[in-house]
Scaffold this motif. Sequence first.
Motif, PDB file in Angstrom:
ATOM      1  N   GLU A 236      73.839  86.523 108.843  1.00  0.00           N
ATOM      2  CA  GLU A 236      73.374  85.263 109.432  1.00  0.00           C
ATOM      3  C   GLU A 236      73.208  84.205 108.353  1.00  0.00           C
ATOM      4  OE1 GLU A 236      69.857  83.761 112.507  1.00  0.00           O
ATOM      5  OE2 GLU A 236      70.053  85.888 111.990  1.00  0.00           O
ATOM      6  N   LYS A 237      72.728  84.595 107.196  1.00  0.00           N
ATOM      7  CA  LYS A 237      72.602  83.659 106.084  1.00  0.00           C
ATOM      8  C   LYS A 237      73.966  83.124 105.657  1.00  0.00           C
ATOM      9  CE  LYS A 237      68.398  85.853 104.299  1.00  0.00           C
ATOM     10  NZ  LYS A 237      67.800  86.656 103.212  1.00  0.00           N
ATOM     11  N   ILE A 238      74.957  84.018 105.625  1.00  0.00           N
ATOM     12  CA  ILE A 238      76.316  83.600 105.252  1.00  0.00           C
ATOM     13  C   ILE A 238      76.849  82.577 106.245  1.00  0.00           C
ATOM     14  CG2 ILE A 238      78.708  84.395 105.045  1.00  0.00           C
ATOM     15  CD1 ILE A 238      77.581  87.057 103.983  1.00  0.00           C
ATOM     16  N   LEU A 239      76.603  82.812 107.536  1.00  0.00           N
ATOM     17  CA  LEU A 239      77.075  81.888 108.561  1.00  0.00           C
ATOM     18  C   LEU A 239      76.476  80.503 108.382  1.00  0.00           C
ATOM     19  CD1 LEU A 239      78.613  81.266 111.162  1.00  0.00           C
ATOM     20  CD2 LEU A 239      76.665  82.154 112.458  1.00  0.00           C
ATOM     21  N   TRP A 240      75.152  80.447 108.183  1.00  0.00           N
ATOM     22  CA  TRP A 240      74.511  79.139 108.036  1.00  0.00           C
ATOM     23  C   TRP A 240      74.946  78.454 106.748  1.00  0.00           C
ATOM     24  CZ3 TRP A 240      72.991  76.708 111.941  1.00  0.00           C
ATOM     25  CH2 TRP A 240      72.403  77.351 113.028  1.00  0.00           C
ATOM     26  N   MET A 241      75.081  79.204 105.674  1.00  0.00           N
ATOM     27  CA  MET A 241      75.516  78.587 104.420  1.00  0.00           C
ATOM     28  C   MET A 241      76.946  78.067 104.524  1.00  0.00           C
ATOM     29  SD  MET A 241      73.702  81.030 101.533  1.00  0.00           S
ATOM     30  CE  MET A 241      74.301  80.032 100.177  1.00  0.00           C
ATOM     31  N   ASN A 242      77.799  78.791 105.267  1.00  0.00           N
ATOM     32  CA  ASN A 242      79.167  78.304 105.463  1.00  0.00           C
ATOM     33  C   ASN A 242      79.198  77.057 106.339  1.00  0.00           C
ATOM     34  OD1 ASN A 242      80.679  80.001 103.855  1.00  0.00           O
ATOM     35  ND2 ASN A 242      80.932  81.557 105.444  1.00  0.00           N
ATOM     36  N   LEU A 243      78.302  76.984 107.325  1.00  0.00           N
ATOM     37  CA  LEU A 243      78.225  75.773 108.144  1.00  0.00           C
ATOM     38  C   LEU A 243      77.860  74.570 107.282  1.00  0.00           C
ATOM     39  CD1 LEU A 243      77.993  74.064 110.736  1.00  0.00           C
ATOM     40  CD2 LEU A 243      75.654  74.942 110.992  1.00  0.00           C
ATOM     41  N   PHE A 244      76.815  74.703 106.485  1.00  0.00           N
ATOM     42  CA  PHE A 244      76.377  73.578 105.658  1.00  0.00           C
ATOM     43  C   PHE A 244      77.404  73.247 104.580  1.00  0.00           C
ATOM     44  CE2 PHE A 244      72.090  75.320 106.984  1.00  0.00           C
ATOM     45  CZ  PHE A 244      71.903  74.363 107.961  1.00  0.00           C
ATOM     46  N   ARG A 245      78.023  74.265 104.014  1.00  0.00           N
ATOM     47  CA  ARG A 245      79.070  74.027 103.019  1.00  0.00           C
ATOM     48  C   ARG A 245      80.226  73.240 103.642  1.00  0.00           C
ATOM     49  NH1 ARG A 245      79.697  78.800 101.597  1.00  0.00           N
ATOM     50  NH2 ARG A 245      78.642  78.877  99.586  1.00  0.00           N
ATOM     51  N   ALA A 246      80.583  73.596 104.878  1.00  0.00           N
ATOM     52  CA  ALA A 246      81.685  72.913 105.559  1.00  0.00           C
ATOM     53  C   ALA A 246      81.362  71.445 105.817  1.00  0.00           C
ATOM     54  CB  ALA A 246      81.999  73.623 106.876  1.00  0.00           C
ATOM     55  N   ILE A 247      80.135  71.161 106.240  1.00  0.00           N
ATOM     56  CA  ILE A 247      79.742  69.780 106.519  1.00  0.00           C
ATOM     57  C   ILE A 247      79.707  68.961 105.227  1.00  0.00           C
ATOM     58  CG2 ILE A 247      77.860  68.311 107.348  1.00  0.00           C
ATOM     59  CD1 ILE A 247      79.430  69.724 109.561  1.00  0.00           C
ATOM     60  N   VAL A 248      79.220  69.559 104.155  1.00  0.00           N
ATOM     61  CA  VAL A 248      79.169  68.861 102.867  1.00  0.00           C
ATOM     62  C   VAL A 248      80.581  68.574 102.363  1.00  0.00           C
ATOM     63  CG1 VAL A 248      78.540  69.127 100.437  1.00  0.00           C
ATOM     64  CG2 VAL A 248      76.903  69.732 102.221  1.00  0.00           C
ATOM     65  N   ARG A 249      81.454  69.560 102.427  1.00  0.00           N
ATOM     66  CA  ARG A 249      82.832  69.352 101.988  1.00  0.00           C
ATOM     67  C   ARG A 249      83.536  68.277 102.812  1.00  0.00           C
ATOM     68  NH1 ARG A 249      84.708  75.682 101.072  1.00  0.00           N
ATOM     69  NH2 ARG A 249      84.306  75.765  98.833  1.00  0.00           N
ATOM     70  N   LEU A 250      83.225  68.238 104.100  1.00  0.00           N
ATOM     71  CA  LEU A 250      83.792  67.205 104.968  1.00  0.00           C
ATOM     72  C   LEU A 250      83.395  65.819 104.467  1.00  0.00           C
ATOM     73  CD1 LEU A 250      85.139  66.563 107.858  1.00  0.00           C
ATOM     74  CD2 LEU A 250      82.760  66.401 108.647  1.00  0.00           C
ATOM     75  N   ASN A 251      82.100  65.642 104.177  1.00  0.00           N
ATOM     76  CA  ASN A 251      81.622  64.355 103.672  1.00  0.00           C
ATOM     77  C   ASN A 251      82.243  64.006 102.327  1.00  0.00           C
ATOM     78  OD1 ASN A 251      79.213  63.019 105.292  1.00  0.00           O
ATOM     79  ND2 ASN A 251      78.966  65.232 105.516  1.00  0.00           N
TER      80      ASN A 251
END
Length: 339
Positions: A236-251
């Motif tokens: 679950e931690k990996i999932l949330w960290m990947n979500l936030f990483r994806a949003i940051v990379r998008l920006n």
Amino acid sequence: MRILMLTEGTYPYFKGGVSTWTHDLIGNLKDFDFIVAAILPTPFYTPRYNMPPNVLGLLSIPLWGMEMVKEFSHEPLREAIQRRLKTKESEIRDDFAPYLRDFLRTLKGGGTSPKVMAEALYGMHLYLREHDYKKAFKSKHVWRVFWEELAEDPLYGHIDVSSLIETSRVIQHLLRILAYRFPEVDLCHSSAAAFCGIPAVLLKMEYDVPYLLTEHGVYFRERALDAVRGASNIVEKILWMNLFRAIVRLNYHYADKILPVCHFNVDWEKELGVPADKIEVIYNGVDLNRFKPMNIPQDDVKRIVVMARIDKLKDILNIIDAMETVSEKHGDAVCEIYG
């Protein structure tokens, strides 16, 4: 020039350093017009700042506390009914669910393809701004996508079903921002590489609007700390960290210029793939009429000064632990915290 100022959990609803910076920036750029789009937890907050006269409007985007997405945006009831009536299961299946699937697939990998994620968000945005958000996310086609992409995933399938359902619901709420229409402006300026930057990406895709990003704290670092402390298991931690990483990379990918307020942020930005020529450090200004050197008697005390509010994100507990080590070698050392 009209500028869309994008904030998340800060200006104008909450006091703090980023809010003060935003308020001063807008107030001192009197020749520019601003529209503020603010993401906040619920609609039950009132602005804490009297916004300057060059603020033409405030678009509040609550993520929780509403039955209908635009419940507090004074949308005519007739328009809400029309959007709901034209939201059909077949259209959700064909025109919305495929973009959601692309979004989740990119999310699971931590956003290695920002362009695919942007196209997925833009596709969902085009659908949700014309259709009913609640009806779309209640659709069996949408829940089938969540199930197939998360529960049947070789890694994320190890998260228990109740947690996966709750995670899916949280993601739905975070995506509420896609249901809003954003004004055509000359420039977007986000105060974080966060969900509040998504409107800037959407406007760049639709109108090629330039996007300026100022990073005060490192959004990914802060969210990673939350995920590590809050998630119940490692997957679950990996999932949330990947979500936030994806949003940051998008920006980072879609911002034309990234302006951190200190060099500490630059290391994180480069680690996440930002080219050096896209970054320019601009330090926070100091009002020299209020803050100036003072004649204070000097002493021989080894003094460590920390400028931070008492908050878990500021890592105050680590400072306290570190001082134990410091005091073993320097018994007269003291730590003073201001914030």
